[in-house]
Enzyme design. Structure first.
Site, PDB file in Angstrom:
ATOM      1  N   ARG A  62      -7.818 -74.725  83.516  1.00 29.44           N
ATOM      2  CA  ARG A  62      -7.749 -75.293  84.704  1.00 29.44           C
ATOM      3  C   ARG A  62      -8.949 -76.488  85.696  1.00 29.44           C
ATOM      4  O   ARG A  62      -7.590 -77.077  86.506  1.00 29.44           O
ATOM      5  CB  ARG A  62      -7.703 -74.274  85.541  1.00 29.44           C
ATOM      6  CG  ARG A  62      -9.138 -73.518  86.618  1.00 29.44           C
ATOM      7  CD  ARG A  62      -8.988 -72.687  87.263  1.00 29.44           C
ATOM      8  NE  ARG A  62     -10.553 -71.809  86.685  1.00 29.44           N
ATOM      9  CZ  ARG A  62     -11.332 -71.446  87.247  1.00 29.44           C
ATOM     10  NH1 ARG A  62     -11.782 -72.967  88.447  1.00 29.44           N
ATOM     11  NH2 ARG A  62     -12.967 -71.315  87.062  1.00 29.44           N
ATOM     12  N   LYS A 170     -10.759 -59.325  72.791  1.00 29.63           N
ATOM     13  CA  LYS A 170     -10.769 -58.271  73.497  1.00 29.63           C
ATOM     14  C   LYS A 170     -10.741 -59.010  74.920  1.00 29.63           C
ATOM     15  O   LYS A 170     -11.809 -59.598  74.961  1.00 29.63           O
ATOM     16  CB  LYS A 170     -11.682 -57.067  72.656  1.00 29.63           C
ATOM     17  CG  LYS A 170     -13.409 -57.519  72.682  1.00 29.63           C
ATOM     18  CD  LYS A 170     -13.927 -56.798  72.081  1.00 29.63           C
ATOM     19  CE  LYS A 170     -15.172 -57.260  72.412  1.00 29.63           C
ATOM     20  NZ  LYS A 170     -15.629 -56.490  73.848  1.00 29.63           N
ATOM     21  N   HIS A 200     -14.033 -59.993  66.255  1.00 26.24           N
ATOM     22  CA  HIS A 200     -15.330 -60.501  65.195  1.00 26.24           C
ATOM     23  C   HIS A 200     -15.681 -59.885  64.349  1.00 26.24           C
ATOM     24  O   HIS A 200     -16.574 -60.946  63.335  1.00 26.24           O
ATOM     25  CB  HIS A 200     -15.556 -61.202  65.867  1.00 26.24           C
ATOM     26  CG  HIS A 200     -17.272 -61.249  66.641  1.00 26.24           C
ATOM     27  ND1 HIS A 200     -16.835 -60.748  67.724  1.00 26.24           N
ATOM     28  CD2 HIS A 200     -18.264 -61.426  66.440  1.00 26.24           C
ATOM     29  CE1 HIS A 200     -18.687 -59.762  68.233  1.00 26.24           C
ATOM     30  NE2 HIS A 200     -18.713 -60.408  66.872  1.00 26.24           N
ATOM     31  N   LYS A 204     -17.355 -61.210  59.637  1.00 25.80           N
ATOM     32  CA  LYS A 204     -18.900 -60.970  58.903  1.00 25.80           C
ATOM     33  C   LYS A 204     -18.161 -61.107  57.702  1.00 25.80           C
ATOM     34  O   LYS A 204     -17.713 -59.940  57.011  1.00 25.80           O
ATOM     35  CB  LYS A 204     -19.149 -59.434  59.938  1.00 25.80           C
ATOM     36  CG  LYS A 204     -19.273 -60.245  61.546  1.00 25.80           C
ATOM     37  CD  LYS A 204     -20.730 -59.169  62.403  1.00 25.80           C
ATOM     38  CE  LYS A 204     -20.974 -59.554  62.877  1.00 25.80           C
ATOM     39  NZ  LYS A 204     -21.834 -60.837  63.788  1.00 25.80           N
ATOM     40  N   GLU A 238     -29.309 -55.079  70.374  1.00 25.37           N
ATOM     41  CA  GLU A 238     -29.426 -56.038  70.666  1.00 25.37           C
ATOM     42  C   GLU A 238     -30.329 -56.708  71.488  1.00 25.37           C
ATOM     43  O   GLU A 238     -30.493 -55.526  72.485  1.00 25.37           O
ATOM     44  CB  GLU A 238     -28.239 -56.729  71.788  1.00 25.37           C
ATOM     45  CG  GLU A 238     -26.677 -56.738  70.523  1.00 25.37           C
ATOM     46  CD  GLU A 238     -25.544 -57.592  71.907  1.00 25.37           C
ATOM     47  OE1 GLU A 238     -25.905 -58.834  71.273  1.00 25.37           O
ATOM     48  OE2 GLU A 238     -24.664 -56.358  72.357  1.00 25.37           O
ATOM     49  N   ASP A 258     -17.259 -52.315  75.367  1.00 24.61           N
ATOM     50  CA  ASP A 258     -17.789 -53.539  75.110  1.00 24.61           C
ATOM     51  C   ASP A 258     -17.744 -53.231  73.684  1.00 24.61           C
ATOM     52  O   ASP A 258     -17.415 -54.301  72.796  1.00 24.61           O
ATOM     53  CB  ASP A 258     -18.963 -54.365  75.888  1.00 24.61           C
ATOM     54  CG  ASP A 258     -19.425 -55.752  75.050  1.00 24.61           C
ATOM     55  OD1 ASP A 258     -18.515 -56.351  74.986  1.00 24.61           O
ATOM     56  OD2 ASP A 258     -20.256 -55.525  74.961  1.00 24.61           O
ATOM     57  N   HIS A 263     -16.132 -52.940  68.697  1.00 21.18           N
ATOM     58  CA  HIS A 263     -15.988 -53.156  66.493  1.00 21.18           C
ATOM     59  C   HIS A 263     -16.500 -51.860  66.166  1.00 21.18           C
ATOM     60  O   HIS A 263     -16.984 -51.841  64.918  1.00 21.18           O
ATOM     61  CB  HIS A 263     -17.715 -54.157  66.824  1.00 21.18           C
ATOM     62  CG  HIS A 263     -17.527 -55.083  68.080  1.00 21.18           C
ATOM     63  ND1 HIS A 263     -16.088 -55.893  67.300  1.00 21.18           N
ATOM     64  CD2 HIS A 263     -17.917 -55.963  68.778  1.00 21.18           C
ATOM     65  CE1 HIS A 263     -16.231 -57.244  68.410  1.00 21.18           C
ATOM     66  NE2 HIS A 263     -17.683 -57.217  69.332  1.00 21.18           N
ATOM     67  N   LYS A 359     -27.612 -53.236  73.930  1.00 27.42           N
ATOM     68  CA  LYS A 359     -28.179 -53.741  74.924  1.00 27.42           C
ATOM     69  C   LYS A 359     -30.134 -53.828  75.287  1.00 27.42           C
ATOM     70  O   LYS A 359     -30.430 -52.787  75.782  1.00 27.42           O
ATOM     71  CB  LYS A 359     -28.224 -54.886  76.552  1.00 27.42           C
ATOM     72  CG  LYS A 359     -26.305 -54.819  76.566  1.00 27.42           C
ATOM     73  CD  LYS A 359     -26.170 -56.410  75.909  1.00 27.42           C
ATOM     74  CE  LYS A 359     -24.437 -57.073  76.156  1.00 27.42           C
ATOM     75  NZ  LYS A 359     -24.050 -57.587  74.657  1.00 27.42           N
ATOM     76  N   LYS A 364     -32.189 -57.278  67.354  1.00 25.53           N
ATOM     77  CA  LYS A 364     -31.315 -57.643  67.150  1.00 25.53           C
ATOM     78  C   LYS A 364     -30.702 -57.092  66.216  1.00 25.53           C
ATOM     79  O   LYS A 364     -31.195 -57.030  64.611  1.00 25.53           O
ATOM     80  CB  LYS A 364     -30.948 -58.861  67.243  1.00 25.53           C
ATOM     81  CG  LYS A 364     -29.593 -59.417  66.399  1.00 25.53           C
ATOM     82  CD  LYS A 364     -28.900 -59.404  67.397  1.00 25.53           C
ATOM     83  CE  LYS A 364     -27.121 -59.718  67.361  1.00 25.53           C
ATOM     84  NZ  LYS A 364     -25.953 -58.973  67.623  1.00 25.53           N
TER      85      LYS A 364
HETATM   86  C1  BG6 Z   1     -19.287 -59.401  71.712  1.00 28.27           C
HETATM   87  C2  BG6 Z   1     -19.835 -57.965  73.145  1.00 28.27           C
HETATM   88  O1  BG6 Z   1     -17.920 -58.790  71.414  1.00 28.27           O
HETATM   89  O2  BG6 Z   1     -20.103 -58.951  70.758  1.00 28.27           O
HETATM   90  C3  BG6 Z   1     -20.591 -59.012  73.248  1.00 28.27           C
HETATM   91  O3  BG6 Z   1     -18.540 -58.753  74.033  1.00 28.27           O
HETATM   92  C4  BG6 Z   1     -21.685 -58.969  72.481  1.00 28.27           C
HETATM   93  O4  BG6 Z   1     -21.679 -57.964  74.181  1.00 28.27           O
HETATM   94  C5  BG6 Z   1     -21.375 -59.186  70.995  1.00 28.27           C
HETATM   95  O5  BG6 Z   1     -23.157 -59.399  72.568  1.00 28.27           O
HETATM   96  C6  BG6 Z   1     -22.199 -59.359  69.643  1.00 28.27           C
HETATM   97  O6  BG6 Z   1     -21.597 -59.803  68.772  1.00 28.27           O
HETATM   98  P1  BG6 Z   1     -22.426 -60.072  67.300  1.00 28.27           P
HETATM   99  O7  BG6 Z   1     -21.956 -60.676  66.146  1.00 28.27           O
HETATM  100  O8  BG6 Z   1     -24.037 -61.128  67.771  1.00 28.27           O
HETATM  101  O9  BG6 Z   1     -22.718 -58.915  66.630  1.00 28.27           O
END
Ligand code: BG6
Length: 510
Positions: A62, A170, A200, A204, A238, A258, A263, A359, A364
C-alpha cells in the site's frame, strides 16, 4: 560417480532452461519477510541458476514507491540478508526486471490497475503469462486479496500453457474453523493444484534429507517403530524474542500456533510417516496426512498432564515478553510450549512424541532425536544401574546441519568401561558447500510447479484438530498454569514433568 538423480525434489534438479519464465508478484513487498527471505531467495535463485532472463518481480504494497525506490530498498535488503555476498553487476541487470505497484488489499479498483500492469510487464519481460502470487501479508488481508484477484480474473491462467499459482504464508487460520473457512475461500477462487501453502521448514536441507535418510538407506527404516524406539523428541529452540516488531503478531499466535501447529507437526509427520508409494506430491502428502490424523486430540486431563506452557521474564538488558512492543502488560500468551503426543497406528502405538519450542531459550537449535530402547539383555551394565545413555539418532536442523548416531563404545584401557560416542555426519564437512536457503528451494518448486513440499488442505486441518484440543483446554481450564522462565534457560522448571520415566528428561542439545 554421478550424483543420485532421484526425482523427489524435481524442481531442485531442473536445468535452467526447464524453469519456466514467470512474473513473481509479492503482496506485502515492503514487509520484513520480503527483505529478509523472499527477495534474497529470488536474487540467489536467479544468480545461481542463470534465471535473470526468465524471472521478473512485481512488489505490491500500500505504501507508494517508484520502481527505482523499490529497487534501492531491495538492494539494501540484499546487502544485509543475502547469503554469499552481492554481485553488483548481476543485480544491475536483474534489478531492471523488478517493479513496484501501489495497491491496497481491500480496494477492488486497485486490482484492475494491477491486472493492466501485469499484462504490460508480461509483454515487456516475456513472462508468457505465467504468474506466481505470493501473499506475504497479515492473515486478515488474505481473504480480501484472494477475493479481489478472483473478481478481476487474475486467479485463472490466460491460455492453456500458462499457469497461475498462489503461495500462502502461515498462519493458515487461527483454529480449525477459521482454517476451514480460509480453505473454502481459497478454493472458491483457486484450485487446490494452484495453492502452495508454504512452511519454510520443508525447504530446509536436513528436513529434505530426512526422507532420503529414511527411505534411501536400508539401515534406519527397520528400526523406526514401536519395537525399537522408546521416544521421539522434537525441539525448535530460539534465543531471539520479539525482534522486528513481531509482538502484535505473536500476541495472536503464541508458541503453540506459531511453531507446533505447522513446522513441528510437519517434522513429526516426516519422521513418523510410512514409506510412500512413490516420490510424487500426492503419495508423500497422503502418508503425512495419515500420520497427522493418527494423533489423537488430547483430553483436558491429558492437556493438564502432557503439556507445559511458559513465558519468559526479563533479565539484564533482555526485556520480559510483557515489556516487548505491541505486547499486553498482562499477556497470558505462551512463548514456550511443550507437548507429549502419540501416534496411534501400528508402527508407533505406545511411543511418546515430545515436542518443545520456545523463544529466548539457551540456544538456537532445531532437531529431531529418536531415542532407542535399551537392548533386552544387558551384558555390560548391571541390572541395578538404570541410568543409561540410550542409543539415539539425531537429525540436527540448526545450527549444524547433519545427522549423528550415539552409540556406546569401550573406553581404551584394561577395564571394560563404556562411553557414548558419536558417529557424525555434517553437511558442511561432507559437501563443502553452503546449503541454499529454504526459501530458495521452495520458491523454485513453486515456479516449477511441484507442490510436494507444500502443505495440502487436509494436512493443515488435521494439524489444527490436535492443536485446538490443547488450546481449547488451556482456555477453558487455565491448566496447566503459565510458568515464567528466565531468558537463556531451557524453559519452565517443570518442562521435564511430561516424562513419566523418573529418569527421563529432555536430551541436552549438542
Ligand atoms: C517462523 C515463526 O515460522 O519460524 C517464527 O513465525 C520463528 O516465530 C521462525 O522465529 C523460526 O524459523 P527458523 O528457520 O529460524 O528456525
Amino acid at each position: 560417480m554421478p550424483a543420485l538423480q532421484a526425482d523427489l525434489f524435481g524442481a531442485g534438479l531442473c536445468e535452467p532452461e526447464e524453469v519456466p519464465a514467470c512474473l513473481f508478484v509479492v503482496f506485502g513487498a515492503t514487509g520484513d519477510l520480503m527483505a529478509r527471505k523472499i527477495a534474497p531467495a529470488l536474487y540467489n535463485l536467479a544468480r545461481d541458476r542463470d534465471l535473470a532472463d526468465r524471472l521478473a518481480v512485481l512488489g505490491v504494497a500500500r505504501r507508494p514507491r517508484s520502481d527505482e525506490q523499490f529497487r534501492q530498498e531491495m538492494l539494501q535488503a540484499l546487502r544485509q540478508y543475502s547469503r554469499g555476498g552481492l554481485d553488483e553487476s548481476f543485480w544491475q541487470r536483474f534489478s531492471q526486471r523488478w517493479h513496484y505497484q501501489t495497491a491496497r488489499a481491500q480496494k477492488h479498483e486497485h486490482y484492475e490497475a494491477l491486472r493492466q500492469r501485469l499484462t504490460s510487464l508480461d509483454r515487456l519481460h516475456g513472462c508468457q503469462c505465467n504468474r506466481v502470487f505470493y501473499l506475504s501479508v497479515s492473515a486478515d488481508l488474505v481473504e480480501d486479496i484472494v477475493l479481489n484477484l478472483g473478481e478481476v480474473g487474475l486467479n485463472r491462467p490466460r491460455g492453456d500453457d500458462a499457469f497461475v499459482r498462489l503461495v500462502v504464508e502461515k498462519p493458515f487460520g487461527h483454529d480449525l474453523d477459521s482454517a476451514c473457512r480460509l480453505n473454502r475461500t481459497l478454493l472458491e477462487h483457486f484450485d487446490e493444484s494452484q495453492l502452495y501453502r508454504i512452511d519454510h521448514y520443508l525447504g530446509k536441507e536436513t528436513v529434505l534429507n530426512l526422507l532420503v535418510l529414511r527411505f534411501g538407506n536400508s539401515v534406519f527404516e527397520p528400526l523406526l517403530n514401536r519395537h525399537h524406539v522408546a521416544r521421539v523428541e522434537i525441539t525448535t529452540a530460539e534465543t531471539s524474542g520479539m525482534e522486528a516488531r513481531r509482538g502484535p503478531y505473536y500476541e495472536q499466535a503464541g508458541a503453540l500456533r506459531d511453531m507446533i501447529q505447522n513446522h513441528m507437526l510437519q517434522l513429526l509427520a516426516l519422521i513418523a510417516m510410512d514409506v510412500p508409494g512413490s516420490l510424487g506430491a500426492q503419495a508423500i502428502r497422503d502418508e503425512k496426512v495419515k500420520v497427522l490424523r493418527s494423533i489423537p486430540p488430547l483430553t483436558p486431563e491429558q492437556v493438564q498432564r502432557w503439556t507445559v506452557r511458559g513465558q519468559y521474564v526479563g533479565e539484564g538488558d533482555i526485556p520480559a515478553y510483557t515489556r516487548e512492543p505491541g505486547v499486553a502488560a498482562d499477556s497470558q500468551v505462551e512463548t514456550y510450549a511443550a507437548v507429549r503426543l502419540s501416534v496411534d497406528n501400528r508402527r508407533w502405538a505406545g511411543v511418546p512424541f515430545y515436542l518443545r519450542t520456545g523463544k529466548r531459550l539457551a540456544a538456537k537449535a532445531s532437531q529431531i532425536a529418536v531415542i532407542f530402547r535399551p537392548e533386552p539383555v544387558s551384558l555390560f551394565y548391571s541390572a541395578d544401574c538404570p541410568i543409561r545413555s540410550p542409543n539415539r539418532l539425531v537429525l540436527s536442523i540448526t545450527p549444524d546441519e547433519g545427522v549423528y548416531l550415539v552409540v556406546d563404545a569401550k573406553v581404551p584401557g584394561p577395564r571394560m568401561m563404556l562411553r557414548p560416542v558419536k558417529l557424525d555426519f555434517r553437511y558442511e564437512s561432507s559437501f563443502q558447500s553452503a546449503s541454499p536457503e529454504a526459501y530458495e528451494h521452495l520458491l523454485l518448486e513453486t515456479i516449477c510447479g511441484d507442490p510436494t513440499l507444500f502443505i495440502r488442505r487436509d494436512e493443515a486441518e488435521a494439524a489444527w484438530r490436535v492443536v485446538d484440543s490443547i488450546r481449547n483446554s488451556w482456555l477453558a481450564t487455565g491448566l496447566p498454569t503459565l510458568e515464567k522462565y528466565p531468558p537463556l534457560s531451557w524453559g519452565p522448571a517443570s518442562a521435564d514433568r511430561l516424562f513419566e520415566d523418573p529418569y527421563g528428561g529432555w536430551l541436552a542439545i549438542r
